[in-house]
Scaffold this active site. Structure first.
Site, PDB file in Angstrom:
ATOM      1  N   GLU A 172       0.844  -1.218   0.000  1.00 36.11           N
ATOM      2  CA  GLU A 172       0.000   0.000   0.000  1.00 36.11           C
ATOM      3  C   GLU A 172       0.869   1.254   0.000  1.00 36.11           C
ATOM      4  O   GLU A 172       0.475   2.284   0.552  1.00 36.11           O
ATOM      5  CB  GLU A 172      -0.971   0.022   1.181  1.00 36.11           C
ATOM      6  CG  GLU A 172      -2.198  -0.850   1.025  1.00 36.11           C
ATOM      7  CD  GLU A 172      -3.044  -0.536  -0.201  1.00 36.11           C
ATOM      8  OE1 GLU A 172      -2.948   0.588  -0.734  1.00 36.11           O
ATOM      9  OE2 GLU A 172      -3.781  -1.441  -0.630  1.00 36.11           O
ATOM     10  N   GLY A 173       2.033   1.183  -0.604  1.00 37.80           N
ATOM     11  CA  GLY A 173       2.936   2.333  -0.655  1.00 37.80           C
ATOM     12  C   GLY A 173       3.938   2.257   0.472  1.00 37.80           C
ATOM     13  O   GLY A 173       3.560   2.260   1.651  1.00 37.80           O
TER      14      GLY A 173
END
Ligand SMILES: Cc1cc2nc3c(=O)[nH]c(=O)nc-3n(C[C@H](O)[C@H](O)[C@H](O)COP(=O)(O)OP(=O)(O)OC[C@H]3O[C@@H](n4cnc5c(N)ncnc54)[C@H](O)[C@@H]3O)c2cc1C
Length: 600
Positions: A442-443
């Protein structure tokens, strides 16, 4: 032996006192979120986490998920049954839209419940988390037909969902996505390409899996403006809602990983047999924009994974420290009942550091969840705007800081165990291995820090940060006015921490356009500074409330005193790092920028 216990007292204190559950329950559509109902929900979820998910955590770690030659995946023993029970009890639809069978609970309540799934079994919790992301993507941007076909089954958990972004050449940089989507003239598309690292991309929990896939249409512009979003079901759905033919998407392998072994991480091939049928979500070329809206919740969810796994590591470390006896405890009262290493000052320091970080990150997470609820539901447009700006500012901090904190605390949990922490049977090592991914998917933390500086601070020239800091400044003032010595000590540290954040924030907002490389060199230290200060503010608010309640004799005095001691420890052991981080942000770029690539 340690068994997960949901920290219900702290969860309820944070929800009620800091995130103001009463105000959230007064928002349109949340009338059911009364303290009694929420209390009952938390208790039941706690039982499920303790009784079903926690005992499976080690099983999942040892067995993992197994890929078979026919492309199917067998999950670890007990996981499918646990998933079916989970859905049967309605947990999958807790915070989902009632129009599609959900129970419509606020994000605030879901944050606490998700923390329990993450704490007791991170690998299990990923499946409902990813399904939630896919539901949101369809709900926010899909046609009515897509919503009616897929959402009721996904909300109930009968079908799960996945997010297919990553390709070998497209990780942090989604502009590089190459998967193709060719229109068929009947409204559908054929999808061709390969996606890697797809969480729960294949499994045996349910008959169908609904993949949300980023792909490019033939005439799409290059880069981020040419990416569209598609629903690609594993099994095609007939017009009457029954399952039809198998779609052309196959799991070609599973990754072998450091942690979260029970969560199958799939390589998916789309279209090898003639083209996988997909349906466009929203409009062509707006896929990344839709994904970013959805990512707020996904990133928030991963932040709560950091909180959950750190809390579980803390609980196990405390249990071990009570039992393990080693040496004489220096200066302890003779009558001290616990002879364990918990008496040694350094072990106590480690345990309280774990507890304080967990409680700070929990409080920051829940307060952000409540801001999201207000941003979506508050009747006043100005309030919605303000709350959204606050939540958007906080989300990269909740994701980036809480997950970095999670893995540091899991590592500290191993340290508390000494050599036994390094031995798998103890269970402490699994948390550190499982937590390691949370700062990546998610980054990565680097991407969160870039987002915080570029999109959340520099873009509005620091307006949202200035507003947040103005609110934060009320807290040390209130603490000083209380007259309590602990609160006075917290106040002084916190004021200095807020000064550091303000100074570094002004530097970042002003310098980003002029010298982005220098500013981004300090992006992760800035994120850490923001996390420590924002978390410290929430713990300080908690201490101020605890002090008032102690004076009036309300609630459990032992809990309230521990809250004050925990907040003081965080102020004196963690907030004190703020000034060093400020210096790194403001003047730490020279060395990094002086090195040529070939000098590394
Ligand atoms: C177990 C697991 C589950 C996953 N689940 C999913 C899933 O369900 N769906 C899905 O689509 N993906 C999934 N992913 C992929 C995950 O989201 C990516 O691994 C992640 O976004 C990082 O991309 P990357 O691995 O290509 O690393 P890279 O992008 O190559 O990054 C490598 C390093 O470079 C840094 N970096 C890269 N770009 C920048 C920049 N602009 N500024 C500063 N630093 C930068 C990163 O911070 C990192 O330290 C999963 C991955 C794993 C391991």
């Amino acid at each position: 032996m340690s068994q997960y216990r949901a920290p219900l007292a702290d969860m309820q204190f944070v929800m009620t006192e800091l995130a103001r559950l009463d105000e959230i329950a007064a928002l349109p559509g949340f009338a059911d979120a009364t303290p009694d109902t929420v209390g009952a929900i938390l208790e039941e979820a706690g039982k499920f986490a303790t009784g079903v998910l926690d005992p499976l955590n080690r099983v999942g770690d040892k067995e993992g998920a197994t890929w078979r030659d026919d492309g199917s995946v067998k999950t670890a023993s007990g996981f499918k049954d646990a998933y079916l029970q989970f859905c049967e009890l309605g947990w999958n639809g807790l915070a989902k839209n009632p129009d599609f069978g959900g129970q419509g609970m606020p994000h605030l309540v879901a944050a606490a419940i998700d923390e329990m799934w993450n704490a007791s079994n991170l690998a299990f919790g990923l499946c409902p988390m990813l399904t939630g992301g896919a539901i949101e993507a369809i709900e926010l941007n899909g046609s009515d037909a897509l919503k009616q076909t897929y959402l009721p089954k996904m909300v109930g958990g009968e079908w799960t969902g996945t997010m297919n972004l990553t390709e070998p050449q497209a990780g942090s940089d989604l502009a590089a996505v190459r998967t193709k989507a060719v229109p068929q003239g009947d409204g559908s598309y054929k999808i061709y390409g390969s996606k890697i690292f797809i969480t729960y991309g294949e499994h045996d929990y349910t008959e169908n899996i609904i993949h949300l896939v980023l792909a490019r249409t033939p005439d799409a512009p290059p880069g981020t403006r040419g990416i569209s979003l598609f629903v690609v079901p594993k099994v095609l759905v007939n017009a009457d809602g029954t399952l039809g033919e198998r779609n052309d998407v196959r799991c070609v392998s599973l990754e072998h990983k450091l942690g979260i072994h029970a969560s199958p991480t799939a390589v998916l091939a789309f279209g090898d047999g003639g083209g996988a049928i997909g349906y466009l979500v929203g409009e062509e070329n707006r896929g990344l924009e839709y994904m970013f809206v959805m990512m707020n919740l996904a990133r928030f969810g991963v932040g709560m994974q950091g909180v959950g796994v750190a809390d579980r590591a803390y609980q196990r470390a405390v249990a071990y420290a009570r039992e393990r006896v080693q040496g004489k405890v220096v200066g302890a009262a003779k009558e001290a009942s616990a002879p364990g290493i918990i008496g040694h000052p350094d072990v106590r320091r480690m345990l309280l550091t774990m507890r304080a970080n967990v409680e700070a990150a929990r409080a920051l997470g829940y307060v952000t969840a409540a801001a999201l609820d207000r941003a979506h539901r508050h009747p006043d447009a100005e309030t919605r705007k303000r709350e959204l700006a606050f939540a958007e500012l906080m989300i990269p901090i909740v994701k980036g800081w809480s997950t970095e904190m999670g893995q540091q605390m899991a590592s500290l949990g191993i340290q508390v165990h000494g050599g036994m922490g390094f031995i798998e049977e103890t269970g402490a090592a699994q948390y550190a291995r499982d937590a390691r991914i949370t700062t990546i998917y998610e980054g990565t933390t680097g991407i969160q820090a870039n987002d915080l500086i570029g999109r959340k601070i520099a873009r509005d020239e620091g307006t949202a940060l200035v507003a947040a800091i103005a609110q934060m400044r009320e807290v040390p003032r209130e603490l000083s006015a209380d007259g309590n010595a602990d609160l006075g000590a917290i106040s002084a540290r916190l004021k200095s921490g807020i000064d550091s954040l303000e100074f570094a924030g002004q530097f970042v907002a002003k310098q980003f356009r002029q010298d982005p490389r220098a500013v981004l060199t300090g992006a992760v230290p800035f994120l850490e500074l923001a996390g420590i200060v924002c978390g410290g503010v929430q713990l300080a608010r908690a201490a101020a409330i605890a002090s008032k309640k102690l004076k009036t004799g309300e609630a459990d005095a032992s809990f309230l005193r521990a809250k004050i001691a925990t907040a003081r420890h965080f102020a004196e052991h963690c907030v004190t790092h703020a000034s060093a981080l400020r210096d790194t942000v403001v003047s730490g770029a020279a060395g990094v920028l002086a090195m040529a690539d070939e000098q590394f």
